[in-house]
Write a protein that holds these residues in place. Structure first.
Motif, PDB file in Angstrom:
ATOM      1  N   GLY A 184      -9.248   4.566   9.478  1.00  0.00           N
ATOM      2  CA  GLY A 184     -10.472   3.771   9.508  1.00  0.00           C
ATOM      3  C   GLY A 184     -10.561   2.898  10.739  1.00  0.00           C
ATOM      4  N   TRP A 185      -9.428   2.234  11.085  1.00  0.00           N
ATOM      5  CA  TRP A 185      -9.433   1.415  12.300  1.00  0.00           C
ATOM      6  C   TRP A 185      -9.647   2.261  13.550  1.00  0.00           C
ATOM      7  CZ3 TRP A 185     -10.282  -3.477  12.602  1.00  0.00           C
ATOM      8  CH2 TRP A 185      -9.919  -4.331  11.576  1.00  0.00           C
ATOM      9  N   LEU A 186      -9.041   3.435  13.586  1.00  0.00           N
ATOM     10  CA  LEU A 186      -9.219   4.321  14.736  1.00  0.00           C
ATOM     11  C   LEU A 186     -10.675   4.766  14.851  1.00  0.00           C
ATOM     12  CD1 LEU A 186      -7.894   5.885  17.053  1.00  0.00           C
ATOM     13  CD2 LEU A 186      -7.446   7.757  15.435  1.00  0.00           C
ATOM     14  N   GLY A 187     -11.288   5.087  13.703  1.00  0.00           N
ATOM     15  CA  GLY A 187     -12.690   5.466  13.719  1.00  0.00           C
ATOM     16  C   GLY A 187     -13.584   4.327  14.172  1.00  0.00           C
ATOM     17  N   LEU A 188     -13.250   3.087  13.784  1.00  0.00           N
ATOM     18  CA  LEU A 188     -14.036   1.928  14.197  1.00  0.00           C
ATOM     19  C   LEU A 188     -13.939   1.710  15.700  1.00  0.00           C
ATOM     20  CD1 LEU A 188     -15.765  -0.444  13.209  1.00  0.00           C
ATOM     21  CD2 LEU A 188     -13.663  -1.771  12.943  1.00  0.00           C
ATOM     22  N   VAL A 189     -12.735   1.860  16.251  1.00  0.00           N
ATOM     23  CA  VAL A 189     -12.567   1.717  17.702  1.00  0.00           C
ATOM     24  C   VAL A 189     -13.341   2.804  18.447  1.00  0.00           C
ATOM     25  CG1 VAL A 189     -10.878   1.826  19.582  1.00  0.00           C
ATOM     26  CG2 VAL A 189     -10.345   0.544  17.498  1.00  0.00           C
ATOM     27  N   ALA A 190     -13.272   4.041  17.928  1.00  0.00           N
ATOM     28  CA  ALA A 190     -14.008   5.136  18.560  1.00  0.00           C
ATOM     29  C   ALA A 190     -15.512   4.884  18.519  1.00  0.00           C
ATOM     30  CB  ALA A 190     -13.669   6.459  17.860  1.00  0.00           C
ATOM     31  N   ARG A 222       0.838  -1.193   0.000  1.00  0.00           N
ATOM     32  CA  ARG A 222       0.000   0.000   0.000  1.00  0.00           C
ATOM     33  C   ARG A 222       0.872   1.242   0.000  1.00  0.00           C
ATOM     34  NH1 ARG A 222      -2.573  -3.362   3.783  1.00  0.00           N
ATOM     35  NH2 ARG A 222      -4.671  -4.031   3.137  1.00  0.00           N
ATOM     36  N   THR A 223       0.344   2.303  -0.555  1.00  0.00           N
ATOM     37  CA  THR A 223       1.029   3.589  -0.518  1.00  0.00           C
ATOM     38  C   THR A 223       0.912   4.173   0.882  1.00  0.00           C
ATOM     39  OG1 THR A 223      -0.951   4.820  -1.164  1.00  0.00           O
ATOM     40  CG2 THR A 223       0.455   3.974  -2.944  1.00  0.00           C
ATOM     41  N   PRO A 224       1.788   5.116   1.244  1.00  0.00           N
ATOM     42  CA  PRO A 224       1.661   5.758   2.561  1.00  0.00           C
ATOM     43  C   PRO A 224       0.285   6.378   2.782  1.00  0.00           C
ATOM     44  CG  PRO A 224       3.778   6.269   1.574  1.00  0.00           C
ATOM     45  CD  PRO A 224       2.997   5.548   0.520  1.00  0.00           C
ATOM     46  N   ARG A 225      -0.295   6.932   1.730  1.00  0.00           N
ATOM     47  CA  ARG A 225      -1.637   7.527   1.872  1.00  0.00           C
ATOM     48  C   ARG A 225      -2.680   6.464   2.198  1.00  0.00           C
ATOM     49  NH1 ARG A 225      -5.883   8.631  -1.687  1.00  0.00           N
ATOM     50  NH2 ARG A 225      -7.158  10.449  -1.076  1.00  0.00           N
ATOM     51  N   HIS A 226      -2.588   5.311   1.534  1.00  0.00           N
ATOM     52  CA  HIS A 226      -3.525   4.235   1.806  1.00  0.00           C
ATOM     53  C   HIS A 226      -3.347   3.689   3.218  1.00  0.00           C
ATOM     54  CE1 HIS A 226      -4.226   3.246  -2.743  1.00  0.00           C
ATOM     55  NE2 HIS A 226      -4.875   4.328  -2.335  1.00  0.00           N
ATOM     56  N   ARG A 227      -2.093   3.574   3.660  1.00  0.00           N
ATOM     57  CA  ARG A 227      -1.850   3.097   5.029  1.00  0.00           C
ATOM     58  C   ARG A 227      -2.417   4.063   6.049  1.00  0.00           C
ATOM     59  NH1 ARG A 227       3.290   1.514   2.865  1.00  0.00           N
ATOM     60  NH2 ARG A 227       4.262   3.393   3.734  1.00  0.00           N
ATOM     61  N   LEU A 228      -2.273   5.374   5.782  1.00  0.00           N
ATOM     62  CA  LEU A 228      -2.806   6.375   6.695  1.00  0.00           C
ATOM     63  C   LEU A 228      -4.333   6.283   6.762  1.00  0.00           C
ATOM     64  CD1 LEU A 228      -2.319   8.818   8.526  1.00  0.00           C
ATOM     65  CD2 LEU A 228      -2.444  10.277   6.490  1.00  0.00           C
ATOM     66  N   LEU A 229      -4.963   6.111   5.602  1.00  0.00           N
ATOM     67  CA  LEU A 229      -6.425   5.979   5.576  1.00  0.00           C
ATOM     68  C   LEU A 229      -6.876   4.706   6.291  1.00  0.00           C
ATOM     69  CD1 LEU A 229      -7.219   7.104   1.908  1.00  0.00           C
ATOM     70  CD2 LEU A 229      -7.668   8.374   4.023  1.00  0.00           C
ATOM     71  N   LEU A 230      -6.090   3.624   6.143  1.00  0.00           N
ATOM     72  CA  LEU A 230      -6.437   2.377   6.818  1.00  0.00           C
ATOM     73  C   LEU A 230      -6.377   2.533   8.331  1.00  0.00           C
ATOM     74  CD1 LEU A 230      -7.110  -0.634   6.549  1.00  0.00           C
ATOM     75  CD2 LEU A 230      -4.656  -1.101   6.516  1.00  0.00           C
ATOM     76  N   TRP A 231      -5.310   3.150   8.821  1.00  0.00           N
ATOM     77  CA  TRP A 231      -5.203   3.373  10.260  1.00  0.00           C
ATOM     78  C   TRP A 231      -6.286   4.317  10.760  1.00  0.00           C
ATOM     79  CZ3 TRP A 231      -2.880   0.482  13.607  1.00  0.00           C
ATOM     80  CH2 TRP A 231      -1.770  -0.279  13.228  1.00  0.00           C
TER      81      TRP A 231
END
Length: 273
Positions: free
Chosen positions: A28-34, A17-26
């Motif tokens: 997304g996971w942070l939003g799911l936990v919240a 994944r590109t750095p931008r995609h990795r940032l969006l993935l993290w």
């Protein structure tokens, strides 16, 4: 997959994944936990944690009172068990009668009016699947009064969406070559339906019907909790009087009935499909 250049060696490094995609993935996971934390706070806002802490002791106390089962209560459950089986069977049959035309109206390749009748049929399917059988039973008991009739109609109304959805999907997945072959003989719409579509969906139809009957036995066993008769009525009476050995006996009967119905359903589906 993307590539990047190592600044020390100058080699190209392949990354998934590109750095931008990795940032969006993290993110997304942070939003799911919240979201999970927020939902947990909403659900537990009125929880009395002293009761939760005492729950294991209460569960152990009730379990101790439930055994041994009241075997002498078994003869009184035969008539309610028969009522439950009749409720599931008649409700399934009535649901099938109503679901079959709805399914043919909902399928793209058989609907006579894709712009009018198909959306109407889809609405019926979605409405039936959206309302639980217990809610249907509550409404029907208020309208028709307590008894098996309310339970039968509740089971039927709930079955329309399940049978209709699976059946119309099976109709849309029929082999068009067989339909074209029947059409090439000069057959009319009714003959195309009878000889081109029905033979292809008939095994699926029987499998869906038996599967829904199996589900309806489980649902009809608890509809008595809202006054629809059957084993649920006995269960409600035993719970109200705190007759825990009788509750255990009812649960054993329900479990045995579900196991037998599951075995019958599996054998029939294996023979048909």
């Amino acid at each position: 997959m993307t590539d990047a250049t190592d600044h020390l060696t100058g080699d190209r490094i392949w990354t998934w994944r590109t750095p931008r995609h990795r940032l969006l993935l993290w993110a997304g996971w942070l939003g799911l936990v919240a979201l999970f934390v927020f939902c947990w706070q909403v659900m537990t806002r009125g929880t009395i944690w002293a009761f939760v802490q005492d729950a294991p002791r209460q569960a152990a106390d009730i379990t101790d009172r439930m055994f041994p089962p009241a075997l002498g209560y078994l003869p009184e459950l035969m008539v309610p068990l028969w009522d439950t089986l009749n409720m599931a069977t008649l409700g399934t049959m009535l649901g099938v009668v109503m679901a079959v035309p709805v399914a043919f109206l909902a399928a793209r390749n058989t609907s006579p009016s894709p712009r009018l009748l198909r959306p109407l049929a889809m609405f019926v399917i979605v409405a039936s699947r959206s309302i639980n059988a217990l809610i249907w039973a509550l409404l029907l008991v208020a309208i028709l009064g307590p008894g098996l009739l309310a339970g039968i109609i509740a089971i039927a109304l709930r079955s329309i969406g399940f049978i209709g959805k699976l059946l119309y999907e099976a109709i849309e997945e029929t082999d068009p070559r067989q339909i074209e072959a029947v059409t090439a003989t000069g057959a009319g719409p009714a003959q195309i339906l009878t000889y081109g579509i029905v033979p292809q969906v008939l095994p699926t139809f029987w499998g869906i019907t038996v599967f829904r009957w199996d589900i309806n036995i489980r649902e009809s066993a608890i509809l008595g909790l809202v006054g629809a008769g059957g084993l649920g009525l006995k269960l409600q009476a035993s719970l109200n009087t705190l007759a825990w050995p009788q509750v255990t006996m009812i649960m054993i009967v329900i479990l045995g009935t579900v196991v037998v119905s599951e075995w019958i359903s599996a054998r029939v589906r294996r023979a048909l499909i």
